[in-house]
Write an enzyme that holds these catalytic residues in place. Sequence first.
Site, PDB file in Angstrom:
ATOM      1  CB  ILE A  61      36.663  46.098  29.298  1.00  0.00           C
ATOM      2  CG1 ILE A  61      36.651  44.570  29.151  1.00  0.00           C
ATOM      3  CG2 ILE A  61      36.620  46.525  30.758  1.00  0.00           C
ATOM      4  CD1 ILE A  61      37.939  43.909  29.669  1.00  0.00           C
ATOM      5  CB  THR A 131      46.385  33.137  35.075  1.00  0.00           C
ATOM      6  OG1 THR A 131      46.524  31.751  35.346  1.00  0.00           O
ATOM      7  CG2 THR A 131      46.310  33.300  33.559  1.00  0.00           C
ATOM      8  CG  ASP A 132      49.582  29.515  37.639  1.00  0.00           C
ATOM      9  OD1 ASP A 132      48.473  29.539  37.079  1.00  0.00           O
ATOM     10  OD2 ASP A 132      49.841  28.744  38.594  1.00  0.00           O
ATOM     11  CD  GLU A 133      44.914  28.288  34.292  1.00  0.00           C
ATOM     12  OE1 GLU A 133      44.468  27.868  33.228  1.00  0.00           O
ATOM     13  OE2 GLU A 133      44.256  28.328  35.347  1.00  0.00           O
ATOM     14  CE1 TYR A 156      41.529  33.030  32.091  1.00  0.00           C
ATOM     15  CE2 TYR A 156      42.833  31.166  32.855  1.00  0.00           C
ATOM     16  CZ  TYR A 156      42.352  32.451  33.041  1.00  0.00           C
ATOM     17  OH  TYR A 156      42.704  33.166  34.164  1.00  0.00           O
ATOM     18  CB  SER A 159      42.486  34.884  25.738  1.00  0.00           C
ATOM     19  OG  SER A 159      42.091  34.450  27.023  1.00  0.00           O
ATOM     20  CE  LYS A 160      44.283  36.940  32.480  1.00  0.00           C
ATOM     21  NZ  LYS A 160      43.540  38.144  32.958  1.00  0.00           N
TER      22      LYS A 160
HETATM   23  P1  NAD Z   1      35.633  35.945  37.635  1.00  0.00           P
HETATM   24  O1  NAD Z   1      35.222  35.200  36.401  1.00  0.00           O
HETATM   25  O2  NAD Z   1      35.114  35.513  38.955  1.00  0.00           O
HETATM   26  O3  NAD Z   1      35.272  37.487  37.490  1.00  0.00           O
HETATM   27  C1  NAD Z   1      35.462  38.197  36.307  1.00  0.00           C
HETATM   28  C2  NAD Z   1      34.680  39.501  36.406  1.00  0.00           C
HETATM   29  O4  NAD Z   1      34.891  40.238  35.194  1.00  0.00           O
HETATM   30  C3  NAD Z   1      33.162  39.315  36.552  1.00  0.00           C
HETATM   31  O5  NAD Z   1      32.665  40.162  37.548  1.00  0.00           O
HETATM   32  C4  NAD Z   1      32.628  39.688  35.182  1.00  0.00           C
HETATM   33  O6  NAD Z   1      31.302  40.235  35.234  1.00  0.00           O
HETATM   34  C5  NAD Z   1      33.644  40.719  34.731  1.00  0.00           C
HETATM   35  N1  NAD Z   1      33.706  40.815  33.270  1.00  0.00           N
HETATM   36  C6  NAD Z   1      33.802  39.791  32.375  1.00  0.00           C
HETATM   37  N2  NAD Z   1      33.798  40.264  31.107  1.00  0.00           N
HETATM   38  C7  NAD Z   1      33.720  41.613  31.226  1.00  0.00           C
HETATM   39  C8  NAD Z   1      33.695  42.661  30.268  1.00  0.00           C
HETATM   40  N3  NAD Z   1      33.733  42.407  28.950  1.00  0.00           N
HETATM   41  N4  NAD Z   1      33.635  43.941  30.700  1.00  0.00           N
HETATM   42  C9  NAD Z   1      33.594  44.219  32.041  1.00  0.00           C
HETATM   43  N5  NAD Z   1      33.595  43.244  32.986  1.00  0.00           N
HETATM   44  C10 NAD Z   1      33.669  41.967  32.577  1.00  0.00           C
HETATM   45  O7  NAD Z   1      37.225  35.924  37.586  1.00  0.00           O
HETATM   46  P2  NAD Z   1      38.273  35.839  38.802  1.00  0.00           P
HETATM   47  O8  NAD Z   1      38.505  34.417  39.118  1.00  0.00           O
HETATM   48  O9  NAD Z   1      37.891  36.784  39.858  1.00  0.00           O
HETATM   49  O10 NAD Z   1      39.575  36.370  38.051  1.00  0.00           O
HETATM   50  C11 NAD Z   1      39.877  37.754  38.004  1.00  0.00           C
HETATM   51  C12 NAD Z   1      41.167  37.960  37.243  1.00  0.00           C
HETATM   52  O11 NAD Z   1      42.223  37.256  37.867  1.00  0.00           O
HETATM   53  C13 NAD Z   1      41.120  37.450  35.797  1.00  0.00           C
HETATM   54  O12 NAD Z   1      41.825  38.364  34.992  1.00  0.00           O
HETATM   55  C14 NAD Z   1      41.833  36.123  35.856  1.00  0.00           C
HETATM   56  O13 NAD Z   1      42.444  35.809  34.626  1.00  0.00           O
HETATM   57  C15 NAD Z   1      42.855  36.386  36.942  1.00  0.00           C
HETATM   58  N6  NAD Z   1      43.291  35.209  37.711  1.00  0.00           N
HETATM   59  C16 NAD Z   1      42.365  34.362  38.268  1.00  0.00           C
HETATM   60  C17 NAD Z   1      42.809  33.282  39.028  1.00  0.00           C
HETATM   61  C18 NAD Z   1      41.828  32.343  39.691  1.00  0.00           C
HETATM   62  O14 NAD Z   1      42.233  31.329  40.270  1.00  0.00           O
HETATM   63  N7  NAD Z   1      40.536  32.634  39.705  1.00  0.00           N
HETATM   64  C19 NAD Z   1      44.172  33.057  39.206  1.00  0.00           C
HETATM   65  C20 NAD Z   1      45.087  33.953  38.621  1.00  0.00           C
HETATM   66  C21 NAD Z   1      44.629  35.032  37.887  1.00  0.00           C
HETATM   67  P1  TYD Z   2      39.574  24.880  37.777  1.00  0.00           P
HETATM   68  O1  TYD Z   2      39.046  25.206  39.126  1.00  0.00           O
HETATM   69  O2  TYD Z   2      38.656  24.925  36.606  1.00  0.00           O
HETATM   70  O3  TYD Z   2      40.835  25.811  37.538  1.00  0.00           O
HETATM   71  P2  TYD Z   2      41.978  25.754  36.364  1.00  0.00           P
HETATM   72  O4  TYD Z   2      41.504  24.870  35.272  1.00  0.00           O
HETATM   73  O5  TYD Z   2      42.043  27.178  35.954  1.00  0.00           O
HETATM   74  O6  TYD Z   2      43.217  25.241  37.037  1.00  0.00           O
HETATM   75  O7  TYD Z   2      40.191  23.417  37.832  1.00  0.00           O
HETATM   76  C1  TYD Z   2      41.196  23.065  38.768  1.00  0.00           C
HETATM   77  C2  TYD Z   2      41.597  21.629  38.499  1.00  0.00           C
HETATM   78  O8  TYD Z   2      40.485  20.761  38.798  1.00  0.00           O
HETATM   79  C3  TYD Z   2      41.950  21.357  37.039  1.00  0.00           C
HETATM   80  O9  TYD Z   2      43.010  20.388  36.997  1.00  0.00           O
HETATM   81  C4  TYD Z   2      40.676  20.759  36.466  1.00  0.00           C
HETATM   82  C5  TYD Z   2      40.085  20.019  37.654  1.00  0.00           C
HETATM   83  N1  TYD Z   2      38.616  19.929  37.691  1.00  0.00           N
HETATM   84  C6  TYD Z   2      37.986  18.688  37.865  1.00  0.00           C
HETATM   85  O10 TYD Z   2      38.651  17.629  37.990  1.00  0.00           O
HETATM   86  N2  TYD Z   2      36.632  18.649  37.903  1.00  0.00           N
HETATM   87  C7  TYD Z   2      35.862  19.776  37.772  1.00  0.00           C
HETATM   88  O11 TYD Z   2      34.602  19.675  37.792  1.00  0.00           O
HETATM   89  C8  TYD Z   2      36.513  21.034  37.607  1.00  0.00           C
HETATM   90  C9  TYD Z   2      35.710  22.306  37.450  1.00  0.00           C
HETATM   91  C10 TYD Z   2      37.896  21.058  37.571  1.00  0.00           C
END
Ligand code: NAD
Ligand code: TYD
Length: 349
Positions: A61, A131-133, A156, A159-160
């Site tokens: 992207i 994200t809620d972050e 992170y 940027s979001k």
């Molecule tokens: P992930 O890291 O598992 O997957 C991200 C995907 O994006 C991967 O398949 C990667 O190959 C692709 N990608 C990365 N850079 C790219 C680029 N430049 N061009 C095209 N594709 C690219 O992430 P996820 O946990 O599935 O999160 C997906 C979305 O949801 C993100 O936008 C994240 O901010 C948001 N989100 C995640 C969570 C969570 O708990 N994981 C919670 C709330 C929101």
């Molecule tokens: P994570 O799964 O990285 O999600 P986020 O930082 O986006 O919330 O982490 C969840 C919580 O767990 C966060 O408070 C950080 C903590 N954490 C650990 O204590 N040890 C670990 O190895 C990881 C990856 C996260």
Amino acid sequence: MKKILITGGAGFIGSHVVRLFVTKYRDYHIYNLDALTYAGNLENLTDIEAAPNYTFIKGDITDADFISELFEQHAFEGVIHLAAESHVDRSIEDPLAFVKTNVFGTVNLLNAAKKEWENAFEGKRFYHISTDEVYGSLGAEGLFTETTAYDPNSPYSASKASSDHFVRAYGETYGLPYVLTNCSNNYGPNHFPEKLIPLFIHNIIANKPLPVYGDGNYTRDWLFVEDHARAIDLVFHQGAAQETYNIGGFNEWKNIDLVRLLCSIMDGKLGRRPGKSAELITYVKDRPGHDLRYAIDATKIKEQLGWEPSVTFEQGLEITVNWYLNHPEWLDHVTSGAYLNYYDVKSEE
Ligand code: NAD
Ligand code: TYD
């Protein structure tokens, strides 16, 4: 056929969204655009990869020309944008990678959608997944609502937050029809084992230390990934244009309590004596800028769209643990790096 572009569909949440849309909407053609970074894994989608209404496109992207041509070629009617760099710890090591994909990449998509849809916004929709972050950190009390001021603390979340602002700016400035959701922490099958829950499941199986950051008294609000995918389906189809919805399961856990619960579930599954896996808990140096607490108020999506989580945390965790135990090859391929070859092998066939 309605052409829908889903970005990041080979990742954790994206793969569940792609599966839901491909199987539920046979009259849509789903284009999954993914760069296949370390987080992208096409093994997440083997069950639907041959579906006639599904096409995988490998692409980045951040490549403006490529994105612009892709939109010209396919005339997408909707975009569901999940592609992102998503791990806080990696963002602390390399913030620019997050600016590039999460900010620059999102703006590329917005530009392409704006150009393609400019004279006909009717029926079009750009859905940005966030994200809620972005709201920063809560103290002991309170919940994030859709009107909570943005206050991101990690590269992170910064940027979001920036990408969210750009989406709203394109809505205000150019009239681009968008919806935006901010979701809490997800968990479930296909989660890359760098995040807390899958990393700890993996380490418990492998008898490796469980690195708990700081004192473990950090709180996250956990949602089962398929419930997030259901919410995305609902908001994409029924959410009001130019609106934001928070998504969460009213399910707060202190990290250390969650880790202890996971250890006791795993003891049962692995036939270990109670307390055995918890001996792996190791307190390690804290994450810099570690947000104390996230908690979502999901009243709006419940009241306006009727969404609610379909599983309890106990049920979701059970499904998740069973999935990892029943898919050792997925974990092996991810930890060995073999999954990175899947696309090349498939392309040669
Ligand atoms: P992930 O890291 O598992 O997957 C991200 C995907 O994006 C991967 O398949 C990667 O190959 C692709 N990608 C990365 N850079 C790219 C680029 N430049 N061009 C095209 N594709 C690219 O992430 P996820 O946990 O599935 O999160 C997906 C979305 O949801 C993100 O936008 C994240 O901010 C948001 N989100 C995640 C969570 C969570 O708990 N994981 C919670 C709330 C929101
Ligand atoms: P994570 O799964 O990285 O999600 P986020 O930082 O986006 O919330 O982490 C969840 C919580 O767990 C966060 O408070 C950080 C903590 N954490 C650990 O204590 N040890 C670990 O190895 C990881 C990856 C996260």
